[in-house]
Design a protein around this motif. Structure first.
Motif, PDB file in Angstrom:
ATOM      1  N   PHE A 131      53.084  32.175  71.470  1.00  0.00           N
ATOM      2  CA  PHE A 131      53.840  31.369  70.500  1.00  0.00           C
ATOM      3  C   PHE A 131      54.959  32.244  69.925  1.00  0.00           C
ATOM      4  O   PHE A 131      54.880  32.711  68.780  1.00  0.00           O
ATOM      5  CB  PHE A 131      52.922  30.859  69.384  1.00  0.00           C
ATOM      6  CG  PHE A 131      51.974  29.776  69.817  1.00  0.00           C
ATOM      7  CD1 PHE A 131      52.351  28.445  69.758  1.00  0.00           C
ATOM      8  CD2 PHE A 131      50.715  30.096  70.292  1.00  0.00           C
ATOM      9  CE1 PHE A 131      51.478  27.440  70.156  1.00  0.00           C
ATOM     10  CE2 PHE A 131      49.833  29.101  70.696  1.00  0.00           C
ATOM     11  CZ  PHE A 131      50.218  27.769  70.634  1.00  0.00           C
ATOM     12  N   PRO A 132      55.988  32.492  70.726  1.00  0.00           N
ATOM     13  CA  PRO A 132      57.019  33.454  70.299  1.00  0.00           C
ATOM     14  C   PRO A 132      57.919  32.950  69.173  1.00  0.00           C
ATOM     15  O   PRO A 132      58.516  33.746  68.465  1.00  0.00           O
ATOM     16  CB  PRO A 132      57.826  33.684  71.579  1.00  0.00           C
ATOM     17  CG  PRO A 132      57.643  32.431  72.376  1.00  0.00           C
ATOM     18  CD  PRO A 132      56.258  31.960  72.081  1.00  0.00           C
ATOM     19  N   ILE A 133      58.034  31.621  69.016  1.00  0.00           N
ATOM     20  CA  ILE A 133      58.923  31.068  68.004  1.00  0.00           C
ATOM     21  C   ILE A 133      58.103  30.716  66.772  1.00  0.00           C
ATOM     22  O   ILE A 133      57.165  29.919  66.841  1.00  0.00           O
ATOM     23  CB  ILE A 133      59.665  29.813  68.522  1.00  0.00           C
ATOM     24  CG1 ILE A 133      60.317  30.103  69.868  1.00  0.00           C
ATOM     25  CG2 ILE A 133      60.694  29.355  67.503  1.00  0.00           C
ATOM     26  CD1 ILE A 133      61.350  31.206  69.840  1.00  0.00           C
ATOM     27  N   ILE A 153      53.119  23.046  70.368  1.00  0.00           N
ATOM     28  CA  ILE A 153      53.606  23.266  69.007  1.00  0.00           C
ATOM     29  C   ILE A 153      52.386  23.381  68.106  1.00  0.00           C
ATOM     30  O   ILE A 153      51.600  22.436  67.991  1.00  0.00           O
ATOM     31  CB  ILE A 153      54.518  22.113  68.540  1.00  0.00           C
ATOM     32  CG1 ILE A 153      55.721  21.963  69.481  1.00  0.00           C
ATOM     33  CG2 ILE A 153      54.999  22.368  67.117  1.00  0.00           C
ATOM     34  CD1 ILE A 153      56.625  20.789  69.126  1.00  0.00           C
ATOM     35  N   ALA A 154      52.208  24.538  67.497  1.00  0.00           N
ATOM     36  CA  ALA A 154      51.073  24.764  66.599  1.00  0.00           C
ATOM     37  C   ALA A 154      51.553  24.723  65.162  1.00  0.00           C
ATOM     38  O   ALA A 154      52.732  24.954  64.867  1.00  0.00           O
ATOM     39  CB  ALA A 154      50.407  26.102  66.899  1.00  0.00           C
ATOM     40  N   ALA A 155      50.632  24.420  64.257  1.00  0.00           N
ATOM     41  CA  ALA A 155      50.992  24.325  62.850  1.00  0.00           C
ATOM     42  C   ALA A 155      49.803  24.722  61.998  1.00  0.00           C
ATOM     43  O   ALA A 155      48.642  24.563  62.403  1.00  0.00           O
ATOM     44  CB  ALA A 155      51.442  22.905  62.491  1.00  0.00           C
ATOM     45  N   GLU A 192      47.072  38.340  72.182  1.00  0.00           N
ATOM     46  CA  GLU A 192      47.451  37.585  73.381  1.00  0.00           C
ATOM     47  C   GLU A 192      47.942  36.186  73.026  1.00  0.00           C
ATOM     48  O   GLU A 192      48.909  35.690  73.606  1.00  0.00           O
ATOM     49  CB  GLU A 192      46.264  37.497  74.349  1.00  0.00           C
ATOM     50  CG  GLU A 192      45.763  38.840  74.866  1.00  0.00           C
ATOM     51  CD  GLU A 192      44.697  39.443  73.978  1.00  0.00           C
ATOM     52  OE1 GLU A 192      43.947  40.296  74.461  1.00  0.00           O
ATOM     53  OE2 GLU A 192      44.599  39.046  72.794  1.00  0.00           O
ATOM     54  N   LEU A 193      47.266  35.547  72.049  1.00  0.00           N
ATOM     55  CA  LEU A 193      47.667  34.197  71.661  1.00  0.00           C
ATOM     56  C   LEU A 193      48.961  34.229  70.859  1.00  0.00           C
ATOM     57  O   LEU A 193      49.799  33.335  70.979  1.00  0.00           O
ATOM     58  CB  LEU A 193      46.547  33.529  70.855  1.00  0.00           C
ATOM     59  CG  LEU A 193      46.723  32.025  70.582  1.00  0.00           C
ATOM     60  CD1 LEU A 193      46.792  31.255  71.892  1.00  0.00           C
ATOM     61  CD2 LEU A 193      45.597  31.486  69.716  1.00  0.00           C
ATOM     62  N   ILE A 201      55.990  27.018  69.827  1.00  0.00           N
ATOM     63  CA  ILE A 201      56.420  27.165  68.435  1.00  0.00           C
ATOM     64  C   ILE A 201      55.217  27.120  67.506  1.00  0.00           C
ATOM     65  O   ILE A 201      54.280  26.329  67.716  1.00  0.00           O
ATOM     66  CB  ILE A 201      57.408  26.039  68.065  1.00  0.00           C
ATOM     67  CG1 ILE A 201      58.625  26.065  68.999  1.00  0.00           C
ATOM     68  CG2 ILE A 201      57.853  26.146  66.614  1.00  0.00           C
ATOM     69  CD1 ILE A 201      59.493  24.834  68.881  1.00  0.00           C
ATOM     70  N   ILE A 202      55.233  27.969  66.468  1.00  0.00           N
ATOM     71  CA  ILE A 202      54.275  27.867  65.361  1.00  0.00           C
ATOM     72  C   ILE A 202      55.047  27.450  64.118  1.00  0.00           C
ATOM     73  O   ILE A 202      56.012  28.111  63.723  1.00  0.00           O
ATOM     74  CB  ILE A 202      53.560  29.201  65.098  1.00  0.00           C
ATOM     75  CG1 ILE A 202      52.587  29.538  66.230  1.00  0.00           C
ATOM     76  CG2 ILE A 202      52.766  29.121  63.790  1.00  0.00           C
ATOM     77  CD1 ILE A 202      51.775  30.798  65.977  1.00  0.00           C
TER      78      ILE A 202
END
Length: 506
Positions: free
Chosen positions: A389-391, A368-370, A384-385, A74-75
């Protein structure tokens, strides 16, 4: 094998109760758990709740497809202070999952001075080791405490050197020819020689009376120990000394440490040194409980459980992802942006990382990225990155009404925290509804006029509002403090209107 940081203190740690069954809850109930601490941001809560529930769903899948089900990373996109980090941290704490927060801006491409991206997995393993060992220590803490109490009693009332009479030739032994009376010739008599050489007689039954008297004394000491009346008494304890300084001091600043700590290997090979220290009973109890916990907890079992949790339940929160996103195609190496993205790619998509405790697979770790993404946007990341993070979920900026809810609804609301601090001085702190709305209004205005730092602005406003109150609290006779709208305005309006003062204080 290296052991994580040792738990200190004689009292068991008080931590938030983990919910190991959280993954079995429906997503709606997971969101309800998060609502207890975080206001709003329903879309982000919904996404993480589904991700956590999917972990339990994967365990129910058939074996032939279970390993093929990968987590949907998730982002979270939103300004600072809206709850991105808190959602991930609170979720991990409730689920009892290993969690680590890292800043993407601290990493550089492999081969340059800076942190290696694989260090986030090693940090996650260390977090899991400490978590599992803490749980194991909590389970055996009563047993360790009982053992430490017995050892403390032995220090306060040392046992006799030997219950048997000294043998011939031993120090304090009876002279030649002085022997116990023959058995069957009346009451058995022991000839005891004092250190000065005086020979005295003692009946066999006297030994039993000495033992009984000693047991009574020991029980009296036990009662005094439990009542805390011996805490200031000094005792001597043997403490294990570290023969070598930690390996970290031999590292260059900013460089990543080795995967295998050579110092741990040396500690296993070389004998441990003991040093006798004179400490108070309170300190001795802490030392002895710590030693007993080390004996009772099987570190091999802890490591195996921790590695399993990392691979199947670990959560890595990558903050400031927008700081490594930028325009591609620039001239020259971009070691702190695109280079870091390319190093992150194998970790996020699933690889095997070498740690000091063994190999760890990251295939099922949830990332989980933010980021605020004010300047850049998620599409500036390498494709690619982005695909890993598809969500993507956007968190909304906080409004004045949100600030009112943040100060009243969560179980850890700031107003409740300050009320608890005042209660320590025997005072009660109360905010009226109008007073809370005035604080929220001022915080919202400040976020508009200056940098928008979200809910963190409430910390600066409330700290300034209560500064004089907390300073004078021990000395003032009035212990009931009420902040209404008029009092909040009186304290803060002058600061808000003064532009220079506002910038430095609020």
């Amino acid at each position: 094998m290296a052991e994580p940081e040792t738990k200190q203190g004689a009292e068991p740690p008080v931590a938030e109760e983990p919910l190991p069954w959280l993954e079995e809850l429906p997503p709606r109930q997971i969101v309800a758990e998060l609502d207890r601490y975080i206001v709003g941001q329903g879309a982000a809560k919904k996404s993480v709740a589904i991700a956590i529930r999917n972990r339990w769903r994967r365990t129910q899948a058939p074996d032939d497809i279970r390993d093929e089900i990968l987590p949907n990373n998730i982002i979270m996109i939103g300004p600072t202070g809206v709850g991105k980090t808190e959602i991930a941290r609170r979720l991990a704490r409730l689920a009892g999952a290993p969690f680590v927060k890292v800043e993407a801006s601290k990493f550089t491409e492999v081969g340059y001075v800076g942190r290696d991206v694989e260090s986030m997995v090693r940090d996650l393993v260390d977090s899991a080791i400490n978590m599992v060992r803490g749980e194991r220590e909590d389970d055996v803490y009563p047993q360790a405490e009982a053992r430490a109490e017995e050892r403390l009693l032995d220090l306060l009332l040392p046992p006799p050197s030997s219950d048997a009479p000294p043998g011939p030739g031993a120090p304090g032994a009876a002279p030649a020819g002085v022997v116990p009376a023959e058995a069957g010739a009346g009451p058995r008599t022991l000839f005891v020689v004092s250190p000065k050489g005086d020979v005295t007689e003692r009946a066999d039954g006297e030994d039993q009376r000495v033992k009984e008297r000693r047991e009574r004394t020991r029980e009296k000491l036990r009662a005094l120990l439990k009542d805390g009346k011996l805490e200031e008494r000094n005792v001597e304890v043997d403490v294990t000394q570290e023969s070598f300084p930690p390996m970290d001091m031999f590292q260059q600043p900013g460089m990543e440490g080795p995967d295998i700590n050579m110092m741990d290997w040396l500690k296993e090979m070389l004998p441990k040194r003991k040093k006798r220290r004179t400490v108070r009973v309170s300190e001795a109890r802490r030392i002895l409980i710590d030693e007993e916990l080390r004996k009772l907890v099987d570190m091999d079992d802890v490591v195996n459980e921790a590695l399993d949790r990392v691979e199947n339940h670990g959560i890595v929160f990558i903050d400031e992802l927008d700081k490594i996103a930028g325009e591609r195609g620039t001239v020259g190496p971009d070691v702190s942006r695109e280079g870091v993205q390319r190093d992150l790619l194998p970790i996020v998509e699933g690889s095997t990382v070498q740690t000091r405790y063994g190999l760890v697979r990251t295939d099922h770790v949830l990332f989980i990225a933010a980021g605020a993404f004010h300047v850049s946007k998620p599409s500036d990341l390498i494709p690619e990155l982005q695909g890993r993070f598809p969500i993507r979920v956007e968190l909304s900026p906080l409004t004045e009404e949100d600030f009112v809810r943040i100060m009243t609804e969560p179980e850890n609301a700031l107003t409740k925290q300050y009320a608890a601090l005042c209660a320590a001085e025997g005072a009660t702190l109360e905010f009226t509804d109008e007073g809370i709305r005035e604080v929220a209004r001022i915080a919202a205005i400040l976020n508009e006029r200056m940098e928008n730092i979200g809910a963190r602005r409430l910390h600066t406003v409330l700290t300034t509002l209560l500064e004089d109150t907390l300073y004078d609290l021990p000395d003032v006779p009035e212990k009931h403090i009420v902040f209404d709208q008029a009092r909040v305005k009186q304290r803060l309006d002058s600061i808000v209107q003064d532009e220079d003062l506002r910038k430095y204080i609020l």
